[in-house]
Design an enzyme around this catalytic site. Structure first.
Site, PDB file in Angstrom:
ATOM      1  N   TYR A 160      55.185  47.952  40.753  1.00  0.00           N
ATOM      2  CA  TYR A 160      55.708  49.097  39.984  1.00  0.00           C
ATOM      3  C   TYR A 160      54.556  49.798  39.284  1.00  0.00           C
ATOM      4  CZ  TYR A 160      60.097  46.244  39.888  1.00  0.00           C
ATOM      5  OH  TYR A 160      61.178  45.458  40.175  1.00  0.00           O
ATOM      6  N   GLU A 210      48.904  38.227  45.903  1.00  0.00           N
ATOM      7  CA  GLU A 210      48.944  37.291  44.790  1.00  0.00           C
ATOM      8  C   GLU A 210      48.331  36.001  45.303  1.00  0.00           C
ATOM      9  OE1 GLU A 210      52.728  37.657  42.271  1.00  0.00           O
ATOM     10  OE2 GLU A 210      52.985  35.796  43.365  1.00  0.00           O
ATOM     11  N   HIS A 249      55.817  32.580  40.555  1.00  0.00           N
ATOM     12  CA  HIS A 249      56.394  32.490  41.881  1.00  0.00           C
ATOM     13  C   HIS A 249      56.057  31.140  42.491  1.00  0.00           C
ATOM     14  CE1 HIS A 249      56.287  37.114  42.194  1.00  0.00           C
ATOM     15  NE2 HIS A 249      57.216  36.675  41.384  1.00  0.00           N
TER      16      HIS A 249
END
Lengths: 293, 382
Positions: A160, A210, A249
């Site tokens: 975002y 990531e 995550h």
């Protein structure tokens, strides 16, 4: 894997439409222009949500509406069943934003999606968008703008921020796919390489990765194998994260030689990708490309 | 959840996996319940490389055992303190092999790895000697058993018999506990083809905890052993103190953006205290999670400012702003000023809610960091 084309005419279902997230995000997706033709819920007796007819299962919903894509806003323990319901009804594109899907369920889901020849985006993803046409999920409107950049991202929030800053420089997106941060996922970066290669609206690709997992390394291999000719930029989160500490995550757990920031950077650079360490450097790099293009 | 060897072995024992007898201890006092010796004393911590770091010692007498426990409890391995040891019977007159089962994300299956030798050099063996064999199979127990059998078909009989049996036996707990990794190294093989799991490295899927009774129970009993998993299970968020002397408390959502923010703050010479993925999308109208987080941050002795950063996708920022105000009221220990950077869905409502309470809202992260810097400058000058 074939990435189905999504535009303003694509008929979309929302599974879990009577829930809190389902109701709110159906409204926001419609506001953006997504053609939501039906909802699916065990509470089909409600009849409709904001005028969208609600069905008990995907089979009835598809028969009545001709839907070809579905957004699944159901709890993590119900995802596998909902995915099965969708692909058995012939849905070709399944988008599952839900976080926390058990990985053994994800394995089963991936197998049944592949067997059905469908495309699955997720889980743990804000979804995907074709700016100016529609969005499946909840990518924020303020970060969306039609343009030439394909975005593929593991992290929702970081994408975002990246998309928003590029939009402020006037750079929009062709197709934005949040692949999500789970280790076993429906679509990974490498799967998108043939799609972005052949998509005429995409002039360059921004990958937001990531630490953890092998997705970036596999992307690098796929770029080389496909002789991908468009510019590729990458921003990788987690350079300063300690090894073995999970930062959110499941995928961001670094084990062994691959998965670290350095390993990803090296693999991507070998494939000709420009890897950036900060948002500002990434924005400057992409802006330079855009002003020359 | 990366289980301690001892916990993994207790869970495997419940599935009938052959194991050396052993006990867990966190002190050097009475070792009355020891199984018959000789023993091996093993540091219990969720990290590899214990053997090379001196965390595994063989002992022959109770005194030696006590001394080994004392030594090991004083060491740090890979920067982690050792809080407990497992003392177990040595397995003698056996060969060492290797077997592991893991989720293969790319191939959507289970990868079976075997090697006719085991021990500490398994990684070198994997890259160098070509002794490691692996294949991917369907994610179910019969497929894993068949796959293991094929992988060891050409090995000599005791190894072949033992590894095939181990593959078939370990497949059940792998699926029942929803593991992402189950590794037995060394896997002791006796001349008669029987086997014993010398070590057990077991990582289970945190997402499945809610339906994993035995694991949930373990976590409840031993929350201090697995603090981060317990935190996530109880509070639904990820929180890690990254710098105990940090000055900036982070109230942030999204793992990727939060990690990037920490990296960027550090690069510009600032000291963030914590990593947080609070998951604003899962607050469900209740400020409780935010209150917990603010109280955790308040423990930082040098906290000078709180930086809130939420780029909302699933979240409605108007609702988040109201929850944040309620939480700040319920966490009075936290007196540091708050800088709020909000962007996305509902930002207009959020701005009016927070500004009415005297908290300025900025929409650009750069501007927020500048305000953080200003607060730190003022605090340092004072």
């Amino acid at each position: 894997m074939m990435m189905p084309r999504v535009d303003r005419n694509t008929p979309v279902l929302v599974q879990g439409i009577t829930g809190r997230a389902g109701r709110r995000h159906s409204r926001l997706m419609r506001r953006y222009g997504t053609r939501i033709v039906g909802g699916v819920s065990p509470n089909a007796a409600v009849g409709d949500i904001d005028g969208v007819p609600v069905f008990a299962g995907c089979r009835e919903a598809v028969a009545a509406t001709g839907a070809t894509a579905s957004v699944l806003l159901v709890g993590p323990m119900h995802l596998l069943g909902a995915i099965r319901d969708a692909v058995e009804a012939g849905i070709g594109l399944v988008v599952t934003p839900t976080e926390g899907m058990p990985v053994h369920d994800a394995l089963k889901a991936l197998r049944l999606v592949r067997a059905a020849g469908a495309t699955w985006i997720g889980a743990s993803t804000p979804g995907m968008a074709v700016p100016g046409e529609g969005k499946l999920g909840f990518l924020p409107d303020s970060a969306l703008l039609p343009g030439p950049l394909g975005i593929a991202s593991k992290s929702g929030t970081l994408s975002y921020e990246a998309g928003y800053r590029l939009v402020q420089r006037g750079i929009g997106q062709s197709v934005w796919v949040g692949v999500g941060g789970d280790p076993v996922k429906g679509t990974c970066f490498a799967d998108l390489v043939p799609f972005y290669a052949s998509d005429p609206a995409t002039g360059a690709v921004l990958v937001i990765g990531e630490i953890g997992g092998r997705d970036e390394e596999e992307l690098a291999e796929a770029l080389i194998a496909h002789r991908f000719a468009k510019p590729v930029f990458a921003l990788i989160a987690g350079r300063g994260s300690p090894e073995g500490v999970t930062m959110g995550h499941a995928g961001a757990l670094v084990h062994g030689a691959y998965g670290s920031f350095a390993a990803k950077q090296a693999a991507l650079e070998r494939a000709g990708v420009r890897v950036f360490a900060t948002l500002d450097e990434m924005v400057d790099g992409v802006t330079k490309w855009h002003s020359r293009a | 959840m990366y289980l301690l060897e001892h916990d993994a072995k207790e869970l495997l024992a419940a599935h009938g996996i052959p194991l050396p007898l052993g006990v867990l201890t966190d002190n050097t006092g009475a070792l009355a319940s020891l199984p018959p010796g000789p023993w091996v004393v093993k540091a219990q911590l969720a990290a590899g490389g214990r053997g090379k770091a001196g965390g595994i010692r063989k002992t022959a007498t109770p005194d030696e055992t006590r001394a080994a426990v004392a030594d090991i409890l004083r060491t740090r391995i890979r920067g982690l303190p050792v809080r407990s040891c497992r003392i177990e019977q040595q397995v003698n007159a056996a060969a060492e092999a290797y077997l592991s089962l893991m989720i293969d994300a790319t191939r959507a299956g289970v990868r079976v790895l075997i090697a006719p030798r085991g021990g500490m050099e398994i990684e070198a063996m994997a890259t160098g000697c070509g002794l490691l064999r692996s294949a991917v199979c369907d994610p179910d127990a019969p497929a894993v058993a068949a796959c293991t059998r094929e992988l060891c078909a050409d090995l000599v009989p005791p190894l072949r018999t033992a590894l095939a049996a181990a593959g078939a036996s370990l497949a059940q707990p792998f699926f029942d506990y929803e593991c992402t990794l189950l590794e037995i190294n060394p896997l002791f093989v006796r001349p008669d083809g029987s086997w014993v799991a010398g070590d057990a490295k077991m990582i289970t899927d945190d997402n499945a905890l809610a339906r994993q009774g035995a694991l949930s129970q373990l976590l409840q009993q031993r929350a201090d052993t697995y603090p981060e998993v317990a935190l996530k299970r109880c509070y639904g968020c990820d929180y890690v103190v990254v710098d105990p002397d940090g000055e900036i408390g982070l109230l942030t959502t999204g793992a990727g953006l939060s990690m990037m923010l920490i990296d960027e703050l550090r690069q510009s010479g600032l000291r963030p205290y914590n990593f947080l993925d609070v998951r604003t999308g899962g607050l469900r109208g209740d400020p409780a999670r935010l209150v917990h987080v603010l109280n955790w941050i308040a423990r930082g002795p040098r906290i000078r400012v709180i930086l809130v950063n939420v780029f909302a996708g699933i979240t409605d920022l108007g609702e988040f702003a109201r929850l944040l105000l309620a939480a700040l009221e319920q966490a009075p220990r936290l007196r540091a000023p708050v800088v709020a950077r909000l962007a996305g869905n509902g930002v207009e409502t959020a701005r009016s809610v927070l500004e009415a309470a005297g908290i300025a809202v900025v929409t650009e992260l750069g501007a927020a960091v500048a305000r953080v810097r200003a607060h730190l400058g003022a605090a340092n000058a004072a």
